[in-house]
Design a protein around this motif. Structure first.
Motif, PDB file in Angstrom:
ATOM      1  N   GLY A  15      35.532 117.728  84.236  1.00 38.82           N
ATOM      2  CA  GLY A  15      36.777 117.356  84.915  1.00 38.82           C
ATOM      3  C   GLY A  15      36.616 116.203  85.888  1.00 38.82           C
ATOM      4  O   GLY A  15      37.476 115.970  86.731  1.00 38.82           O
ATOM      5  N   LYS A  16      35.532 115.421  85.753  1.00 36.04           N
ATOM      6  CA  LYS A  16      35.293 114.290  86.659  1.00 36.04           C
ATOM      7  C   LYS A  16      36.499 113.359  86.719  1.00 36.04           C
ATOM      8  O   LYS A  16      36.965 112.981  87.789  1.00 36.04           O
ATOM      9  N   THR A  17      36.987 112.981  85.528  1.00 33.75           N
ATOM     10  CA  THR A  17      38.069 111.993  85.463  1.00 33.75           C
ATOM     11  C   THR A  17      39.351 112.562  86.075  1.00 33.75           C
ATOM     12  O   THR A  17      40.034 111.876  86.852  1.00 33.75           O
ATOM     13  N   SER A  18      39.646 113.823  85.772  1.00 36.47           N
ATOM     14  CA  SER A  18      40.856 114.451  86.328  1.00 36.47           C
ATOM     15  C   SER A  18      40.741 114.572  87.850  1.00 36.47           C
ATOM     16  O   SER A  18      41.705 114.317  88.581  1.00 36.47           O
ATOM     17  N   VAL A  19      39.544 114.950  88.328  1.00 38.58           N
ATOM     18  CA  VAL A  19      39.334 115.095  89.770  1.00 38.58           C
ATOM     19  C   VAL A  19      39.430 113.730  90.454  1.00 38.58           C
ATOM     20  O   VAL A  19      40.067 113.575  91.502  1.00 38.58           O
ATOM     21  N   CYS A  20      38.819 112.726  89.831  1.00 41.27           N
ATOM     22  CA  CYS A  20      38.845 111.369  90.403  1.00 41.27           C
ATOM     23  C   CYS A  20      40.299 110.882  90.538  1.00 41.27           C
ATOM     24  O   CYS A  20      40.704 110.413  91.606  1.00 41.27           O
ATOM     25  N   ALA A  21      41.083 111.053  89.475  1.00 44.82           N
ATOM     26  CA  ALA A  21      42.488 110.605  89.503  1.00 44.82           C
ATOM     27  C   ALA A  21      43.284 111.419  90.515  1.00 44.82           C
ATOM     28  O   ALA A  21      44.111 110.864  91.262  1.00 44.82           O
ATOM     29  N   GLY A  22      43.037 112.728  90.569  1.00 48.00           N
ATOM     30  CA  GLY A  22      43.782 113.591  91.490  1.00 48.00           C
ATOM     31  C   GLY A  22      43.519 113.214  92.942  1.00 48.00           C
ATOM     32  O   GLY A  22      44.446 113.094  93.747  1.00 48.00           O
ATOM     33  N   ILE A  23      42.255 112.991  93.268  1.00 48.87           N
ATOM     34  CA  ILE A  23      41.920 112.648  94.660  1.00 48.87           C
ATOM     35  C   ILE A  23      42.405 111.236  94.998  1.00 48.87           C
ATOM     36  O   ILE A  23      42.917 110.983  96.088  1.00 48.87           O
ATOM     37  N   ALA A  24      42.266 110.320  94.038  1.00 52.37           N
ATOM     38  CA  ALA A  24      42.699 108.930  94.287  1.00 52.37           C
ATOM     39  C   ALA A  24      44.199 108.885  94.584  1.00 52.37           C
ATOM     40  O   ALA A  24      44.638 108.217  95.533  1.00 52.37           O
ATOM     41  N   THR A  25      44.994 109.612  93.794  1.00 56.12           N
ATOM     42  CA  THR A  25      46.447 109.574  94.008  1.00 56.12           C
ATOM     43  C   THR A  25      46.813 110.315  95.300  1.00 56.12           C
ATOM     44  O   THR A  25      47.732 109.909  96.008  1.00 56.12           O
ATOM     45  N   ALA A  26      46.069 111.394  95.617  1.00 54.04           N
ATOM     46  CA  ALA A  26      46.336 112.111  96.871  1.00 54.04           C
ATOM     47  C   ALA A  26      46.022 111.208  98.075  1.00 54.04           C
ATOM     48  O   ALA A  26      46.779 111.173  99.051  1.00 54.04           O
ATOM     49  N   LEU A  27      44.920 110.464  98.002  1.00 49.89           N
ATOM     50  CA  LEU A  27      44.578 109.546  99.097  1.00 49.89           C
ATOM     51  C   LEU A  27      45.625 108.432  99.205  1.00 49.89           C
ATOM     52  O   LEU A  27      46.035 108.053 100.311  1.00 49.89           O
ATOM     53  N   ALA A  28      46.077 107.941  98.046  1.00 47.01           N
ATOM     54  CA  ALA A  28      47.091 106.870  98.049  1.00 47.01           C
ATOM     55  C   ALA A  28      48.403 107.387  98.634  1.00 47.01           C
ATOM     56  O   ALA A  28      49.059 106.688  99.424  1.00 47.01           O
ATOM     57  N   GLU A  29      48.773 108.620  98.280  1.00 48.10           N
ATOM     58  CA  GLU A  29      49.989 109.249  98.820  1.00 48.10           C
ATOM     59  C   GLU A  29      49.969 109.271 100.341  1.00 48.10           C
ATOM     60  O   GLU A  29      51.003 109.138 100.984  1.00 48.10           O
ATOM     61  N   SER A  30      48.763 109.463 100.898  1.00 46.50           N
ATOM     62  CA  SER A  30      48.692 109.569 102.358  1.00 46.50           C
ATOM     63  C   SER A  30      48.488 108.204 103.011  1.00 46.50           C
ATOM     64  O   SER A  30      48.178 108.123 104.193  1.00 46.50           O
ATOM     65  N   GLY A  31      48.647 107.147 102.244  1.00 40.10           N
ATOM     66  CA  GLY A  31      48.695 105.808 102.821  1.00 40.10           C
ATOM     67  C   GLY A  31      47.405 105.012 102.751  1.00 40.10           C
ATOM     68  O   GLY A  31      47.352 103.878 103.214  1.00 40.10           O
ATOM     69  N   GLU A  32      46.334 105.606 102.196  1.00 35.52           N
ATOM     70  CA  GLU A  32      45.068 104.866 102.102  1.00 35.52           C
ATOM     71  C   GLU A  32      45.167 103.811 100.994  1.00 35.52           C
ATOM     72  O   GLU A  32      45.868 103.997  99.997  1.00 35.52           O
ATOM     73  N   ARG A  33      44.428 102.732 101.199  1.00 35.14           N
ATOM     74  CA  ARG A  33      44.382 101.688 100.170  1.00 35.14           C
ATOM     75  C   ARG A  33      43.189 101.987  99.264  1.00 35.14           C
ATOM     76  O   ARG A  33      42.044 102.063  99.720  1.00 35.14           O
ATOM     77  N   ILE A  34      43.484 102.191  97.979  1.00 36.77           N
ATOM     78  CA  ILE A  34      42.492 102.754  97.060  1.00 36.77           C
ATOM     79  C   ILE A  34      42.228 101.819  95.881  1.00 36.77           C
ATOM     80  O   ILE A  34      43.165 101.272  95.282  1.00 36.77           O
ATOM     81  N   LEU A  35      40.945 101.703  95.533  1.00 31.51           N
ATOM     82  CA  LEU A  35      40.570 101.070  94.266  1.00 31.51           C
ATOM     83  C   LEU A  35      39.860 102.131  93.423  1.00 31.51           C
ATOM     84  O   LEU A  35      38.895 102.754  93.882  1.00 31.51           O
ATOM     85  N   CYS A  36      40.359 102.350  92.219  1.00 34.58           N
ATOM     86  CA  CYS A  36      39.738 103.304  91.288  1.00 34.58           C
ATOM     87  C   CYS A  36      39.026 102.507  90.214  1.00 34.58           C
ATOM     88  O   CYS A  36      39.639 101.620  89.602  1.00 34.58           O
ATOM     89  N   ILE A  37      37.769 102.838  89.947  1.00 34.75           N
ATOM     90  CA  ILE A  37      37.035 102.126  88.900  1.00 34.75           C
ATOM     91  C   ILE A  37      36.531 103.129  87.872  1.00 34.75           C
ATOM     92  O   ILE A  37      35.804 104.069  88.214  1.00 34.75           O
ATOM     93  N   ASP A  38      36.920 102.921  86.620  1.00 37.60           N
ATOM     94  CA  ASP A  38      36.418 103.741  85.523  1.00 37.60           C
ATOM     95  C   ASP A  38      35.034 103.209  85.151  1.00 37.60           C
ATOM     96  O   ASP A  38      34.896 102.076  84.674  1.00 37.60           O
TER      97      ASP A  38
END
Ligand SMILES: Nc1ncnc2c1ncn2[C@@H]1O[C@H](COP(=O)(O)OP(=O)(O)OP(=O)(O)O)[C@@H](O)[C@H]1O
Ligand SMILES: [Mg+2]
Length: 253
Positions: free
Chosen positions: A22-45
């Motif tokens: 579930g690495k990819t699902s966890v990565c996407a879930g945390i990235a979007t949660a951080l973005a929701e709270s206003g953080e500026r996020i870069l996700c790299i596959d």
């Protein structure tokens, strides 16, 4: 924020050694949660040749640049794909036509040094296994989330990955126990305690088995949009808050 005095961003790797945890699902879930709270996020596959973080982020139609396009100097970082639902979330996909061993770690590290100036968090979605792709990610990240299932084989793998990271001198390593069956919670709690004892890895969070994770990906939507308040979405928000350094009780639902 070029020219500003913002703190340097942190590079957070999501890995497991074992495939399909579930690495990819966890990565996407945390990235979007951080973005929701206003953080500026870069996700790299970083799953070179087998990418799918675009699907979990709801970006499968985007035609995003690959990180190789950027770290080989062909494109600037600001050409990373901007998420249509999260304007402060950006994405670089993995190259498809090369192997992880062909990526120059120095160039990759240099791209991340630039990214730290522009983003609050850079999330790396690691491939399965502990070879070239794993090394690329572990050499360059500051913090690590090791994703495991609750079964004994997954837990042994997670412990091994914890040891490898310790041998590499990595300090900020935490465990995410994913796909926990809600009918087995009492049993699993014991297992989680055991794995923390065995691996010495502190817990970053527990994510229940939740059909919405697969459904959201099937509908091409980020989980946190598709089912805002489902168990997994709530778990990802809690982990994101811990990543941000906020105290957050260790709840299961
Ligand atoms: N908490 C969860 N509840 C239900 N299904 C989940 C959960 N987490 C992940 N899954 C499902 O498990 C499968 C594997 O997930 P994912 O692709 O995120 O794993 P991975 O570790 O990135 O795999 P790989 O090693 O191939 O990169 C997917 O079908 C995904 O939808
Ligand atoms: Mg994956």
């Amino acid at each position: 924020m070029i020219g500003g005095t913002r703190r340097l961003g942190e590079v957070l790797a999501v890995l497991s050694g074992k495939g399909g945890t579930g690495k990819t699902s966890v990565c996407a879930g945390i990235a979007t949660a951080l973005a929701e709270s206003g953080e500026r996020i870069l996700c790299i596959d970083c799953d070179v040749g087998l990418r799918n973080l675009d699907i979990s982020l709801g970006l499968s139609d985007s035609g995003a640049l690959s990180f190789l396009d950027v770290c080989s100097g062909g494109y600037p970082l600001d050409r990373a794909e901007k998420h249509p639902d999260y304007p402060n979330l950006f994405f670089l996909t993995a190259p498809m036509n090369c192997g992880a061993e062909q990526i120059d770690p120095e160039a990759f590290g240099q791209m991340l040094r630039r990214a730290r100036l522009e983003f609050d968090f850079v999330l790396l979605d690691a491939p399965a296994g502990v070879d070239a792709g794993f090394r690329l990610v572990t050499e360059t990240a500051d913090r690590f989330l090791v994703v495991t299932g609750a079964g004994p084989a997954a837990i042994r793998d997670a412990s091994r990955v914890g040891e490898l990271l310790e041998l590499a001198g990595k300090k900020h390593v935490r465990l995410v126990v994913n796909r926990v069956d809600r009918d087995m919670l009492s049993t699993v709690r014991v297992t989680i305690d055991d794995v923390m004892d065995i691996s010495g890895l502190p817990l970053a969070g527990v994510v229940l088995e939740d059909v919405n994770v697969t459904l959201a990906a099937s509908f091409g939507q980020p989980l946190l949009r598709y089912a805002k308040r489902c168990d997994a979405a709530k778990a990802f928000r809690r982990i994101a808050r811990r990543v941000q350094g906020f105290p957050e009780p260790m709840k299961l639902r």
